[in-house]
Design an enzyme around this catalytic site. Structure first.
Site, PDB file in Angstrom:
ATOM      1  N   ARG A 149       0.861  -1.182   0.000  1.00  5.83           N
ATOM      2  CA  ARG A 149       0.000   0.000   0.000  1.00  5.83           C
ATOM      3  C   ARG A 149       0.901   1.238   0.000  1.00  5.83           C
ATOM      4  O   ARG A 149       2.054   1.183   0.431  1.00  5.83           O
ATOM      5  CB  ARG A 149      -0.877   0.032   1.258  1.00  5.83           C
ATOM      6  CG  ARG A 149      -1.810  -1.166   1.422  1.00  5.83           C
ATOM      7  CD  ARG A 149      -2.580  -1.037   2.728  1.00  5.83           C
ATOM      8  NE  ARG A 149      -3.540  -2.129   2.923  1.00  5.83           N
ATOM      9  CZ  ARG A 149      -3.290  -3.243   3.608  1.00  5.83           C
ATOM     10  NH1 ARG A 149      -2.093  -3.405   4.174  1.00  5.83           N
ATOM     11  NH2 ARG A 149      -4.214  -4.176   3.742  1.00  5.83           N
ATOM     12  N   LYS A 173      -1.919  -2.201   8.140  1.00  9.59           N
ATOM     13  CA  LYS A 173      -3.059  -1.672   8.879  1.00  9.59           C
ATOM     14  C   LYS A 173      -3.062  -2.225  10.304  1.00  9.59           C
ATOM     15  O   LYS A 173      -2.729  -3.384  10.535  1.00  9.59           O
ATOM     16  CB  LYS A 173      -4.365  -2.042   8.173  1.00  9.59           C
ATOM     17  CG  LYS A 173      -4.580  -1.284   6.858  1.00  9.59           C
ATOM     18  CD  LYS A 173      -5.952  -1.566   6.279  1.00  9.59           C
ATOM     19  CE  LYS A 173      -6.212  -0.718   5.046  1.00  9.59           C
ATOM     20  NZ  LYS A 173      -7.547  -0.983   4.465  1.00  9.59           N
ATOM     21  N   HIS A 244      -2.333   2.141  -6.205  1.00  9.03           N
ATOM     22  CA  HIS A 244      -3.086   0.954  -5.803  1.00  9.03           C
ATOM     23  C   HIS A 244      -3.308   0.014  -6.985  1.00  9.03           C
ATOM     24  O   HIS A 244      -3.489  -1.200  -6.800  1.00  9.03           O
ATOM     25  CB  HIS A 244      -4.423   1.367  -5.185  1.00  9.03           C
ATOM     26  CG  HIS A 244      -4.795   0.545  -3.989  1.00  9.03           C
ATOM     27  ND1 HIS A 244      -4.014   0.484  -2.847  1.00  9.03           N
ATOM     28  CD2 HIS A 244      -5.855  -0.269  -3.754  1.00  9.03           C
ATOM     29  CE1 HIS A 244      -4.582  -0.320  -1.965  1.00  9.03           C
ATOM     30  NE2 HIS A 244      -5.691  -0.785  -2.488  1.00  9.03           N
ATOM     31  N   ARG A 247      -0.614  -2.447  -6.886  1.00  4.73           N
ATOM     32  CA  ARG A 247      -0.894  -3.470  -5.869  1.00  4.73           C
ATOM     33  C   ARG A 247      -1.903  -4.492  -6.409  1.00  4.73           C
ATOM     34  O   ARG A 247      -1.714  -5.703  -6.258  1.00  4.73           O
ATOM     35  CB  ARG A 247      -1.429  -2.796  -4.605  1.00  4.73           C
ATOM     36  CG  ARG A 247      -1.839  -3.732  -3.480  1.00  4.73           C
ATOM     37  CD  ARG A 247      -2.145  -2.894  -2.243  1.00  4.73           C
ATOM     38  NE  ARG A 247      -2.975  -3.563  -1.262  1.00  4.73           N
ATOM     39  CZ  ARG A 247      -2.516  -4.333  -0.283  1.00  4.73           C
ATOM     40  NH1 ARG A 247      -1.216  -4.575  -0.188  1.00  4.73           N
ATOM     41  NH2 ARG A 247      -3.341  -4.881   0.597  1.00  4.73           N
ATOM     42  N   HIS A 270      -4.043  -8.909   4.065  1.00  2.56           N
ATOM     43  CA  HIS A 270      -5.494  -8.883   4.224  1.00  2.56           C
ATOM     44  C   HIS A 270      -5.889  -9.711   5.435  1.00  2.56           C
ATOM     45  O   HIS A 270      -5.484 -10.873   5.576  1.00  2.56           O
ATOM     46  CB  HIS A 270      -6.184  -9.474   2.990  1.00  2.56           C
ATOM     47  CG  HIS A 270      -6.167  -8.578   1.804  1.00  2.56           C
ATOM     48  ND1 HIS A 270      -6.365  -9.028   0.513  1.00  2.56           N
ATOM     49  CD2 HIS A 270      -5.981  -7.238   1.693  1.00  2.56           C
ATOM     50  CE1 HIS A 270      -6.291  -8.010  -0.323  1.00  2.56           C
ATOM     51  NE2 HIS A 270      -6.068  -6.917   0.374  1.00  2.56           N
ATOM     52  N   TYR A 279      -9.363 -10.505  -6.344  1.00  7.26           N
ATOM     53  CA  TYR A 279      -8.334 -10.572  -7.362  1.00  7.26           C
ATOM     54  C   TYR A 279      -8.388 -11.845  -8.195  1.00  7.26           C
ATOM     55  O   TYR A 279      -7.530 -12.073  -9.039  1.00  7.26           O
ATOM     56  CB  TYR A 279      -6.949 -10.465  -6.708  1.00  7.26           C
ATOM     57  CG  TYR A 279      -6.743  -9.172  -5.980  1.00  7.26           C
ATOM     58  CD1 TYR A 279      -6.487  -7.992  -6.674  1.00  7.26           C
ATOM     59  CD2 TYR A 279      -6.833  -9.107  -4.602  1.00  7.26           C
ATOM     60  CE1 TYR A 279      -6.324  -6.794  -5.999  1.00  7.26           C
ATOM     61  CE2 TYR A 279      -6.660  -7.919  -3.915  1.00  7.26           C
ATOM     62  CZ  TYR A 279      -6.411  -6.769  -4.622  1.00  7.26           C
ATOM     63  OH  TYR A 279      -6.245  -5.592  -3.955  1.00  7.26           O
TER      64      TYR A 279
END
Length: 300
Positions: A149, A173, A244, A247, A270, A279
């Site tokens: 990211r 995150k 992004h 990514r 994730h 994806y």
């Protein structure tokens, strides 16, 4: 009973200290909830027990009509639900009017990706033989080669780059760290930047552990990364290229190459595999080729 403003301060302290949410997450929750409370106060509501389900739904409808992205509305709803859950658990209020509040439905939209040929054109273009030019080259290589990211790339520090071990220790995150391999051209270009070009960007009056520096020797901003990626894409005819997208392309090309979905989930950081499943939009020809090569009775 605490008023809403004081309850909010306690909630933000809770998500920061006890839940360990990142600074950006806490700031986003704070913005969403201050906006929510301001709307309630405008209606004369200042105490938690005065909030009704109808008032919450009216606020969410206002957010939708204001033109916010679905993802922004979803974050605001999540913040509101968390805030009310906290007030119930802390016995600030007995009622939970947001208990079963549904999250906004996201439209079924596949992520933007570039092709393998476009990726090759982007990365193989002649970047300027300057500190900034070679920094930009390293950035697009790392974004595509490691699937980071933008915030992770900008937050990357020197001590987390272990090129001898061919890994990056990435803080994602929720301040969760994950290990991401860095090999091939991404490792080569990043190594060259760190050895030969980053020292020329260093400002002796500014001490920063950041890997990627601006021309003043400070940590590169996310806005700068957005601009340089768009510029690099435009040079090779990929208009409006977004970090992004690199990514997304990393994940898609990994899956097309046969990588396991769980591995890609780990590489992307994730928490939920359902996010990674976005994806799996492989084209039908690729799926057919994999099937023909893998199934023992496909060519009977």
């Amino acid at each position: 009973m605490l008023d809403l403003s004081r309850a909010l301060r306690e909630y933000l302290n809770y998500v920061s200290v006890e839940r360990g949410c990142s600074r950006n997450t806490v700031l986003a929750y704070g913005r969403d909830l201050r906006n929510y409370i301001a709307g309630l106060k405008h209606e004369g509501v200042t105490l938690p027990d005065q909030i009704t389900r109808e008032r919450i739904e009216a606020h969410i409808q206002h957010l939708r009509e204001s033109g916010l992205a679905i993802s922004s509305v979803e974050r605001a709803v999540s913040a509101i639900k968390g805030f009310h859950r906290f007030m119930v658990s802390e016995r600030i209020t007995a009622g939970h009017p947001a208990a079963d509040l549904p999250l906004p439905k996201k439209p079924d939209r596949l992520p933007d990706v570039i092709s393998r040929d476009q990726a090759a054109s982007l990365l193989d273009q002649p970047f300027p033989e300057t500190p900034a030019g070679q920094r930009d080259h390293a950035i697009v290589e790392v974004l595509y080669g490691c699937g980071l990211r933008v915030s992770e790339l900008c937050g990357l520090d020197l001590r987390r780059v272990l090129l001898d071990e061919q890994v990056l220790r990435v803080v994602g995150k929720g301040d969760k760290e994950r290990i991401v391999p860095i090999v091939g051209t991404a490792a080569e270009v990043l190594g060259d930047y760190l050895e030969n070009w980053r020292p020329q960007l260093v400002n002796l009056r500014v001490s920063t552990p950041a890997v990627f520096l601006n021309n003043r020797g400070r940590r590169l901003s996310r806005q700068s990364v957005h601009s340089l990626v768009a510029r690099a894409g435009g040079i090779v005819g990929i208009e409006g290229l977004h970090p992004h997208t690199l990514r997304h392309s990393f994940a898609t090309h990994m899956l097309e190459g046969g990588a396991d979905l769980r591995i890609v989930q780990e590489l992307l950081g994730h928490a939920d595999i359902s996010t990674t499943q976005l994806y799996t939009h492989l084209d039908r020809s690729h799926i057919r080729e994999v099937y023909l090569g893998a199934h023992p009775r496909a060519n009977a």
